[in-house]
Design a protein around this motif. Structure first.
Motif, mmCIF file in Angstrom:
data_model
loop_
_atom_site.group_PDB
_atom_site.id
_atom_site.type_symbol
_atom_site.label_atom_id
_atom_site.label_comp_id
_atom_site.label_asym_id
_atom_site.label_seq_id
_atom_site.Cartn_x
_atom_site.Cartn_y
_atom_site.Cartn_z
ATOM 1 N N GLU A 1 0.822 -1.210 0.000
ATOM 2 C CA GLU A 1 0.000 0.000 0.000
ATOM 3 C C GLU A 1 0.859 1.265 0.000
ATOM 4 O OE1 GLU A 1 -3.664 2.046 2.567
ATOM 5 O OE2 GLU A 1 -3.068 -0.043 2.934
ATOM 6 N N ASN B 1 2.556 1.729 -3.357
ATOM 7 C CA ASN B 1 1.609 2.206 -4.366
ATOM 8 C C ASN B 1 1.310 3.685 -4.184
ATOM 9 O OD1 ASN B 1 -0.272 1.655 -6.587
ATOM 10 N ND2 ASN B 1 -1.883 1.994 -5.061
ATOM 11 N N GLU B 2 1.096 4.107 -2.940
ATOM 12 C CA GLU B 2 0.796 5.521 -2.687
ATOM 13 C C GLU B 2 1.984 6.419 -2.995
ATOM 14 O OE1 GLU B 2 -2.196 6.651 -2.112
ATOM 15 O OE2 GLU B 2 -2.906 4.581 -2.176
ATOM 16 N N GLY C 1 3.858 5.946 -5.555
ATOM 17 C CA GLY C 1 4.064 5.863 -6.994
ATOM 18 C C GLY C 1 4.913 4.689 -7.448
ATOM 19 N N THR D 1 4.119 1.569 -7.961
ATOM 20 C CA THR D 1 3.051 0.590 -8.136
ATOM 21 C C THR D 1 3.562 -0.761 -8.618
ATOM 22 O OG1 THR D 1 1.422 2.347 -8.529
ATOM 23 C CG2 THR D 1 0.879 0.133 -9.329
ATOM 24 N N ASP E 1 -2.446 -0.362 -12.698
ATOM 25 C CA ASP E 1 -2.304 1.047 -12.355
ATOM 26 C C ASP E 1 -2.588 1.281 -10.876
ATOM 27 O OD1 ASP E 1 -5.049 0.959 -12.088
ATOM 28 O OD2 ASP E 1 -5.460 2.064 -13.936
ATOM 29 N N LYS E 2 -2.375 2.494 -10.448
ATOM 30 C CA LYS E 2 -2.476 2.832 -9.035
ATOM 31 C C LYS E 2 -3.873 2.552 -8.479
ATOM 32 C CE LYS E 2 -0.961 6.532 -5.909
ATOM 33 N NZ LYS E 2 -0.345 7.896 -5.857
ATOM 34 N N ARG F 1 -4.969 -0.097 -5.514
ATOM 35 C CA ARG F 1 -5.724 0.320 -4.330
ATOM 36 C C ARG F 1 -6.950 -0.570 -4.114
ATOM 37 N NH1 ARG F 1 -6.143 6.868 -5.012
ATOM 38 N NH2 ARG F 1 -4.230 7.459 -3.898
#
Length: 511
Positions: free
Chosen positions: A414, A417-418, A420, A422, A446-447, A451
């Motif tokens: 997580e 991913n946050e 960038g 990913t 993708d992001k 999520r």
């Protein structure tokens, strides 16, 4: 920890004395008091045992289940309340989000955690006063870090449930010192994060078999990462800073190569694989009753479904079952996500195979009455003991995982991913899916897709482990998601519990 929990704790450690000395008073030279208890390393270890004793509200035979589970599990769209629970007004109030300050469950939860904090502060303050003649310097520093971990842990659990809490950074030695105001949420986060940072400094990487279950440096890094991640969800202006701090802490655990996912998911919860390769921090219970020890509870009776003779206090929601089934039968053996079968009992061919009866030697149809509404009942399997004899026992002492490596991996994914990163996050998600769910790699790259996948994985991975409500709140999705799943009454004002009436009445600094 197994060694620690058998140490007898002197009750005098928590007492106050307001009597004045006079010539009539007779003192026993060998009576332990808070002034003379802390004599050596053994006494310090005994004090530490008391600090562990309040983890997860495991302080009372009945209260363990009746405090911990309503407070932590009822405020979630993954559960529905059982029939018997309607007999308990305060439980029902938690489920319906109309808790008042006199609610006995939240009051007990508050008090138990603060008693744990009280013990940790006694350990910290008295350790500081011990000399090298009394305790080795290295051991002293290790225990100080351990106490910081536990103090941070107790405060963290409180801050998840209340918007503001009282930060207790010292042991009160007089009544006036017990009066202290609530702290702003940002100050609470600072305090908790600092405690976890202090804990990482001198905790060992592992313990011997006699002390397994005590907090290690990896547990401290895991909770340091979790605290920063959760704070990031509340403070959008500084989220990047906290995501970076979470990444650094969680990377320590991942990079330690000290943990691996347990291939048999249910084994971590049914007592057959305690303190597994996946266990970062685990509540230590025991079926051993030698010398009068008693660290087992009837919580399986509270949790087990009515069809298995349970008390019918909680069941899985329709939403939870549908979320597990959302991807279809894509597991390697043509079934749904394997975590579904190891989290829930439900009407399915897997549980109705008479040639391989998987519900304690029987089928689902054998246990559940098809002539009643119980046929549609979705009961939790997680945390129930593996054997039928243990299921029928009045109490049992199987451990409960509190921080698993799967959580570390999904939190790490997580934050990556946050930030960038990913593509770097996806393999960690797929690792959990493959080992615990027997599932193929996630789709999407993708992001936004990552999520969404993390939310799905956290539902399937941590159902019944108390994370869902807080995950939704930090993601800013609590109101809409709960309403969409039929849970009404959640408003911005009810995201947190009210300060217990007992605290308001006894603390002059709280109105």
């Amino acid at each position: 920890m197994k060694k620690l929990i058998y140490i007898l704790i002197a009750c005098v450690l928590i007492g106050f004395s307001s009597c004045d000395d006079d010539f009539m008073e007779t003192k026993s030279p060998d009576k332990l008091t808070s002034d003379n208890f802390w004599r050596n390393a053994n006494d310090a270890e005994a004090g530490m045992a008391s600090a562990y004793s309040h983890l997860e509200c495991a302080t009372d035979y009945w209260g363990f289940a009746e405090v911990k589970f309503p407070v932590e599990l009822y405020p979630s769209d993954l559960v529905r309340i059982g029939g018997d629970a309607y007999n308990y007004e305060d439980w029902l109030a938690i489920y319906n989000f109309n808790v008042n300050s006199a609610n006995t469950q939240i009051s007990s939860y508050w008090d138990i955690h603060y008693r744990g904090i009280n013990f940790t502060n006694q350990v910290l303050e008295n350790l500081m006063e011990m000399t090298e003649e009394q305790i080795d310097a290295a051991k002293k520093n290790e225990l100080i870090s351990e106490a910081h971990f536990l103090r941070g842990y107790y405060h963290f659990k409180l801050l998840l449930a209340w918007e503001k809490i009282v930060l207790r950074d010292k042991y009160p030695k007089s009544i006036p010192e017990t009066h202290k105001a609530l702290s702003e949420r940002s100050a609470c986060w600072d305090f908790i994060i600092t405690d976890f940072e202090e804990a990482t400094k001198n905790l060992p990487s592992s313990y011997d078999a006699q002390n397994v279950g005590r907090a290690t440096k990896w547990a401290a890094f895991a909770y340091l990462g979790k605290a920063n991640l959760f704070r990031a969800g509340e403070d959008s202006a500084n989220a990047t800073e906290y995501y970076k701090a979470a990444k650094a802490a969680l990377a320590e655990v991942v990079g330690s190569n000290n943990y691996s996912l347990a291939p048999n998911f249910i084994s971590m919860f049914n007592g057959t694989n305690q303190n597994s390769s996946e266990s970062v921090f685990e509540l230590q219970l025991s079926n051993n009753t030698d010398n009068g020890a008693w660290f087992k509870f009837p919580h399986h009776r509270w949790l087990k479904p009515k069809g298995l003779g349970g008390w019918d206090e909680i069941a899985g929601s329709d939403f939870l079952l549908s979320e597990f089934k959302k991807e279809g039968k894509v597991a390697s053996d043509g079934r749904y996500d394997h975590r579904l079968y190891e989290t829930l009992f439900f009407d399915d061919e897997y549980f109705n195979d008479s040639n391989n009866p998987r519900v304690y030697g029987y089928t689902f149809k054998d246990w559940w009455d098809y002539t009643s509404t119980a046929y549609d009942y979705t009961g939790f399997r997680k945390y129930l003991p593996a054997s039928y004899d243990d299921l029928r026992a009045k109490s049992h002492g199987n451990n409960m995982p509190l921080m698993r490596y799967a959580d570390v991996l999904l939190m790490y994914a997580e934050v990556l991913n946050e930030l960038g990163e990913t593509s770097t996050a996806i393999p960690h998600i797929n690792n959990v899916r493959a080992i615990h769910g027997e599932l193929p790699a996630m789709t999407g790259s993708d992001k936004a897709a990552v999520r969404a996948q993390i939310e799905h994985e956290r539902i399937c991975e941590f159902a019944m482990e108390g994370s869902r409500f807080h995950d939704l709140r930090r993601w800013g999705k609590l109101n809409e998601t709960m309403a969409a799943n039929g849970r009404t009454g959640v408003t911005d004002d009810s995201h947190f519990f009210p300060i217990p009436e007992s605290e308001v009445n006894s603390n002059n600094e709280i109105e």
